[in-house]
Scaffold this motif. Structure first.
Motif, PDB file in Angstrom:
ATOM      1  N   THR A   1       0.817  -1.189   0.000  1.00  0.00           N
ATOM      2  CA  THR A   1       0.000   0.000   0.000  1.00  0.00           C
ATOM      3  C   THR A   1       0.856   1.245   0.000  1.00  0.00           C
TER       4      THR A   1
ATOM      5  N   ALA B   1       1.273   5.415   0.895  1.00  0.00           N
ATOM      6  CA  ALA B   1       0.788   6.489   1.745  1.00  0.00           C
ATOM      7  C   ALA B   1       0.357   7.657   0.874  1.00  0.00           C
TER       8      ALA B   1
ATOM      9  N   TRP C   1       1.960  -0.291   4.922  1.00  0.00           N
ATOM     10  CA  TRP C   1       2.104   0.519   6.119  1.00  0.00           C
ATOM     11  C   TRP C   1       0.967   0.269   7.080  1.00  0.00           C
TER      12      TRP C   1
ATOM     13  N   TRP D   1      -1.637   1.523   9.910  1.00  0.00           N
ATOM     14  CA  TRP D   1      -2.331   2.806  10.051  1.00  0.00           C
ATOM     15  C   TRP D   1      -1.723   3.592  11.209  1.00  0.00           C
ATOM     16  N   THR D   2      -1.366   4.809  10.942  1.00  0.00           N
ATOM     17  CA  THR D   2      -0.966   5.733  12.001  1.00  0.00           C
ATOM     18  C   THR D   2      -1.572   7.090  11.679  1.00  0.00           C
ATOM     19  N   SER D   3      -1.860   7.865  12.697  1.00  0.00           N
ATOM     20  CA  SER D   3      -2.441   9.180  12.467  1.00  0.00           C
ATOM     21  C   SER D   3      -1.431  10.157  11.886  1.00  0.00           C
TER      22      SER D   3
ATOM     23  N   ALA E   1      -1.907   8.615   7.664  1.00  0.00           N
ATOM     24  CA  ALA E   1      -3.069   7.968   7.062  1.00  0.00           C
ATOM     25  C   ALA E   1      -4.279   8.896   7.072  1.00  0.00           C
TER      26      ALA E   1
ATOM     27  N   THR F   1      -8.519   9.378   7.264  1.00  0.00           N
ATOM     28  CA  THR F   1      -9.747   8.760   7.748  1.00  0.00           C
ATOM     29  C   THR F   1     -10.903   9.684   7.409  1.00  0.00           C
TER      30      THR F   1
END
Length: 275
Positions: free
Chosen positions: A2, A4, A125, A127-129, A132, A134
């Motif tokens: 994936t 980013a 990767w 998911w991290t804030s 990523a 949302t």
């Protein structure tokens, strides 16, 4: 793998661990931890905080008689677990068991998921804030209605180019700021409506920069009321960090824009109307 959403996270420029730590979960194994170094924790052995541990080809497991096992890391003097970047994607992620985590040279987590089969497994990767996106739903909110002076207040550029009734003039873009609803937003979802047009025309809605050669809503005669779903990237103009640009062609038209969702890196960026 994936990808980013930000250029700084281009996977073509990333390198994964050669000797990175891993945290893995799989059938019969609730958690696996390894840190680069010389000491080794054999299966069932303890990992000692404050020292360097290397699981090597073996694992340290947490077993549970029912449900899922839990690995609890505590360190009052610092981070309970630190994964150290390395030099190569092999063997830490691609050749490891599903559930393996590794960290790249920019500090982001990669994970191997799916079947324990190179042809079916997924590597990407985690998911991290930090990067990523949302989608955060908001209560339907009318952010623009060119028929109403009070709902034209978010126009930060081009308001003087509207006609006497507030309609968009062909070829004259307006810039709408959504900074009151989102901080550094990535994109917006909503509904856009055109009405009060004097003839055939096109409305294009985009973030910022040059107008794309596409349309958001088309109409073919005067007096219509037409709507379309909107999913558009937010742009920046000057000090405004979350803007949309709207431009009509061929004939003047009123525009109504209702906001329903915002794409952000973290829900805390949404400032109002979150549901």
């Amino acid at each position: 793998m994936t990808r980013a959403s930000q250029p700084d996270h281009d996977p073509d420029r990333r390198r994964l661990l050669h000797r990175a730590a891993t945290v893995a979960a799989g059938a019969g194994v609730a958690a696996t931890v390894g840190l680069p170094g010389t000491a080794r924790a054999d299966p069932g052995g303890n990992l000692t905080m404050g020292t360097t541990n290397d699981a090597g080809p073996v694992t340290t497991t947490v077993n549970a008689t029912s449900g899922y096992g839990t690995l609890l890391l505590k360190n009052t003097a610092g981070a309970p677990l630190r994964l150290v970047p390395g030099e190569s994607i092999y063997p830490q992620v691609l050749d490891s068991a599903p559930g393996t985590l590794a960290v790249d040279d920019q500090g982001d987590l990669f994970v191997k998921a799916g079947a324990d089969d190179a042809d079916h497994a997924t590597v990407g990767w985690a998911w991290t804030s930090e990067w990523a996106t949302t989608s955060v739903a908001v209560a339907p909110t009318r952010v623009l209605d060119t028929r109403d002076p009070n709902l034209r207040r978010a126009i930060v550029s081009g308001a003087g180019d509207l006609d006497a009734t507030g309609r968009l003039v062909p070829g004259k873009p307006i810039v709408l700021s959504l900074d009151g609803y989102v901080r550094d937003g990535y994109a917006v979802k909503g509904n856009v409506t055109v009405t009060g047009m004097t003839g055939a025309g096109v409305l294009t809605v985009w973030g910022s920069g040059p107008r794309p050669g596409t349309s958001t809503v088309n109409w073919w005669t005067s007096g219509q009321v037409l709507s379309n779903f909107l999913f558009a990237e937010l742009g920046t103009v000057g000090a405004y960090r979350s803007v949309l640009t709207l431009q009509a062609t061929s004939s003047p038209t009123h525009v109504v824009l209702d906001l329903t969702s915002l794409l952000v890196g973290h829900p805390s960026q949404v400032l109002a109307g979150r549901v």
